[in-house]
Write a protein that holds these residues in place. Structure first.
Motif, short mmCIF file in Angstrom:
data_model
loop_
_atom_site.label_atom_id
_atom_site.label_comp_id
_atom_site.label_asym_id
_atom_site.label_seq_id
_atom_site.Cartn_x
_atom_site.Cartn_y
_atom_site.Cartn_z
N CYS A 144 0.87 -1.17 0.00
CA CYS A 144 0.00 0.00 0.00
C CYS A 144 0.91 1.22 0.00
CB CYS A 144 -0.86 -0.05 1.27
SG CYS A 144 -1.84 1.40 1.62
N ALA A 145 0.63 2.21 -0.84
CA ALA A 145 1.47 3.41 -0.91
C ALA A 145 0.61 4.65 -1.06
CB ALA A 145 2.46 3.30 -2.07
N VAL A 146 0.90 5.66 -0.28
CA VAL A 146 0.15 6.92 -0.33
C VAL A 146 0.95 7.96 -1.09
CG1 VAL A 146 -0.72 8.82 1.07
CG2 VAL A 146 -1.11 6.46 1.80
N ARG A 147 0.26 8.64 -2.00
CA ARG A 147 0.87 9.72 -2.77
C ARG A 147 0.68 11.02 -2.02
NH1 ARG A 147 -1.30 11.88 -8.52
NH2 ARG A 147 0.62 12.77 -9.34
N ASP A 148 1.77 11.76 -1.89
CA ASP A 148 1.76 12.98 -1.09
C ASP A 148 1.06 14.12 -1.82
OD1 ASP A 148 3.69 15.64 -0.27
OD2 ASP A 148 3.06 14.34 1.37
N TYR A 149 0.61 15.07 -1.03
CA TYR A 149 0.18 16.35 -1.58
C TYR A 149 0.82 17.44 -0.75
CZ TYR A 149 -2.52 20.30 -3.12
OH TYR A 149 -2.88 21.53 -3.61
N PRO A 150 1.45 18.47 -1.30
CA PRO A 150 1.47 18.78 -2.72
C PRO A 150 2.61 18.14 -3.51
CG PRO A 150 2.47 20.56 -1.51
CD PRO A 150 2.00 19.57 -0.49
N HIS A 151 3.49 17.42 -2.81
CA HIS A 151 4.65 16.83 -3.50
C HIS A 151 4.24 15.50 -4.11
CE1 HIS A 151 6.87 19.96 -1.49
NE2 HIS A 151 6.42 19.53 -0.34
N ASP A 152 3.60 15.53 -5.24
CA ASP A 152 2.94 14.34 -5.77
C ASP A 152 3.89 13.28 -6.28
OD1 ASP A 152 1.88 15.69 -9.03
OD2 ASP A 152 3.84 15.52 -8.05
N TYR A 153 5.18 13.58 -6.34
CA TYR A 153 6.16 12.57 -6.75
C TYR A 153 6.51 11.65 -5.58
CZ TYR A 153 9.02 16.02 -4.45
OH TYR A 153 9.51 16.91 -3.54
N LYS A 154 6.18 12.07 -4.35
CA LYS A 154 6.56 11.31 -3.16
C LYS A 154 5.54 10.23 -2.85
CE LYS A 154 9.24 14.65 -0.48
NZ LYS A 154 9.29 15.42 0.78
N LEU A 155 6.02 9.00 -2.78
CA LEU A 155 5.19 7.88 -2.34
C LEU A 155 5.70 7.39 -1.00
CD1 LEU A 155 4.78 5.70 -5.57
CD2 LEU A 155 3.30 7.51 -4.70
N SER A 156 4.79 7.18 -0.07
CA SER A 156 5.14 6.59 1.21
C SER A 156 4.53 5.19 1.25
CB SER A 156 4.59 7.43 2.37
OG SER A 156 5.19 8.70 2.38
N PHE A 157 5.37 4.20 1.48
CA PHE A 157 4.96 2.81 1.39
C PHE A 157 4.71 2.20 2.77
CE2 PHE A 157 5.55 1.53 -3.03
CZ PHE A 157 6.26 2.60 -3.54
N GLY A 158 3.71 1.34 2.85
CA GLY A 158 3.58 0.45 3.98
C GLY A 158 4.61 -0.67 3.85
N ALA A 159 4.74 -1.45 4.90
CA ALA A 159 5.75 -2.52 4.92
C ALA A 159 5.38 -3.70 4.04
CB ALA A 159 6.01 -2.98 6.34
N GLY A 160 4.11 -3.75 3.63
CA GLY A 160 3.68 -4.85 2.75
C GLY A 160 2.99 -5.97 3.50
N THR A 161 2.08 -6.62 2.82
CA THR A 161 1.37 -7.78 3.36
C THR A 161 1.71 -8.99 2.50
OG1 THR A 161 -0.49 -6.44 4.14
CG2 THR A 161 -0.89 -8.80 3.84
N THR A 162 2.30 -10.00 3.12
CA THR A 162 2.64 -11.21 2.38
C THR A 162 1.44 -12.15 2.38
OG1 THR A 162 4.96 -11.02 2.98
CG2 THR A 162 4.20 -13.18 2.25
N VAL A 163 0.94 -12.44 1.19
CA VAL A 163 -0.20 -13.34 1.04
C VAL A 163 0.31 -14.68 0.54
CG1 VAL A 163 -2.31 -13.79 -0.27
CG2 VAL A 163 -1.85 -11.49 0.62
N THR A 164 -0.05 -15.73 1.26
CA THR A 164 0.30 -17.09 0.86
C THR A 164 -0.98 -17.80 0.46
OG1 THR A 164 2.15 -17.12 2.39
CG2 THR A 164 1.38 -19.25 1.57
N VAL A 165 -1.00 -18.32 -0.76
CA VAL A 165 -2.16 -19.06 -1.25
C VAL A 165 -1.84 -20.54 -1.17
CG1 VAL A 165 -3.73 -19.44 -3.19
CG2 VAL A 165 -2.76 -17.16 -2.78
N ARG A 166 -2.70 -21.29 -0.49
CA ARG A 166 -2.48 -22.72 -0.31
C ARG A 166 -3.49 -23.51 -1.14
NH1 ARG A 166 -0.92 -22.83 6.12
NH2 ARG A 166 1.18 -22.01 5.77
N ALA A 167 -3.04 -24.67 -1.59
CA ALA A 167 -3.90 -25.53 -2.41
C ALA A 167 -5.01 -26.16 -1.57
CB ALA A 167 -3.07 -26.61 -3.08
#
Lengths: 111, 112
Positions: free
Chosen positions: A88-111
């Motif tokens: 997940c990443a949020v785009r800043d305002y007014p500095h729209d080139y800046k993205l701030s990222f979350g650490a990420g969610t690892t999804v494991t799909v099992r059969a």
């Protein structure tokens, strides 16, 4: 500053549905991204929400509520290849080139 | 061919060594970025550049420097590598009219 929270890990069964939540507290907001990242690979763009509501793209949907500082990514009909980290990443305002990222969610799909 | 390429893809180096990571793009984008990714942390911005003469520090620039040799090339240097610079490094590009950033394949750097 930016504070972005998402769960660390989720596990689901092939064919099921998984919802990944993201909450944010930011000093400026100009949209929210979801990226998919397979292990050791580059993040790839999944979705971008700038207005409230649900955006659907095939098996993937993304929702945004700006008043609640909340988004989710919904993955339907899970496939093994969906096993990845989702950023997940949020785009800043007014500095729209800046993205701030979350650490990420690892999804494991099992059969 | 990939739009954003990075070299090397993997590198092991010793503490105190100087190392350069290179990024090239064929997308014609004016903006380029360097990020690092560590386990349990989000991608963090090191440096960014809007064009060849416009280079700016990101949130974690200490210990790093960059060079924008051309619109298509953006290099990241570690002048004297230290172990806590061990990470996965990504280059990204965007243009001023769109919101999406495109990422390179990454460089896995290990400093021993």
């Amino acid at each position: 500053g930016q504070n972005i929270d998402q769960p660390t890990e989720m596990t689901a069964t092939e064919g099921a549905i998984v919802q990944i939540n993201c909450t944010y507290q930011t000093s400026g907001f100009n949209g929210l991204f979801w990226y998919q990242q397979h292990a050791g690979e580059a993040p790839t763009f999944l979705s971008y929400n700038v207005l409230d509501g649900l955006e659907e793209k095939g098996r993937f949907s993304s929702f945004l509520s700006r008043s609640k500082g909340y988004s989710y990514l919904l993955l339907k009909e899970l496939q093994m290849k969906d096993s990845a980290s989702y950023l997940c990443a949020v785009r800043d305002y007014p500095h729209d080139y800046k993205l701030s990222f979350g650490a990420g969610t690892t999804v494991t799909v099992r059969a | 061919d990939a739009d954003v390429t990075q070299t090397p893809r993997n590198r092991i180096t010793k503490t105190g060594k100087r190392i350069m990571l290179e990024c090239s793009q064929t997308k014609g984008h004016d903006r380029m970025y360097w990020y690092r990714q560590d386990p349990g942390l989000g991608l963090r911005l090191i440096y960014y550049s809007f064009d060849v003469k416009d280079i700016n520090k990101g949130e974690i620039s200490d210990g790093y420097s960059v060079s924008r040799q051309a619109q298509a090339k953006f290099s990241l240097s570690l002048e004297s590598a230290i172990p806590n610079q061990t990470a996965l490094y990504f280059c990204a590009t965007s243009d001023s009219t769109s919101y999406e950033q495109y990422f390179g394949p990454g460089t896995r750097l290990t400093v021993t």
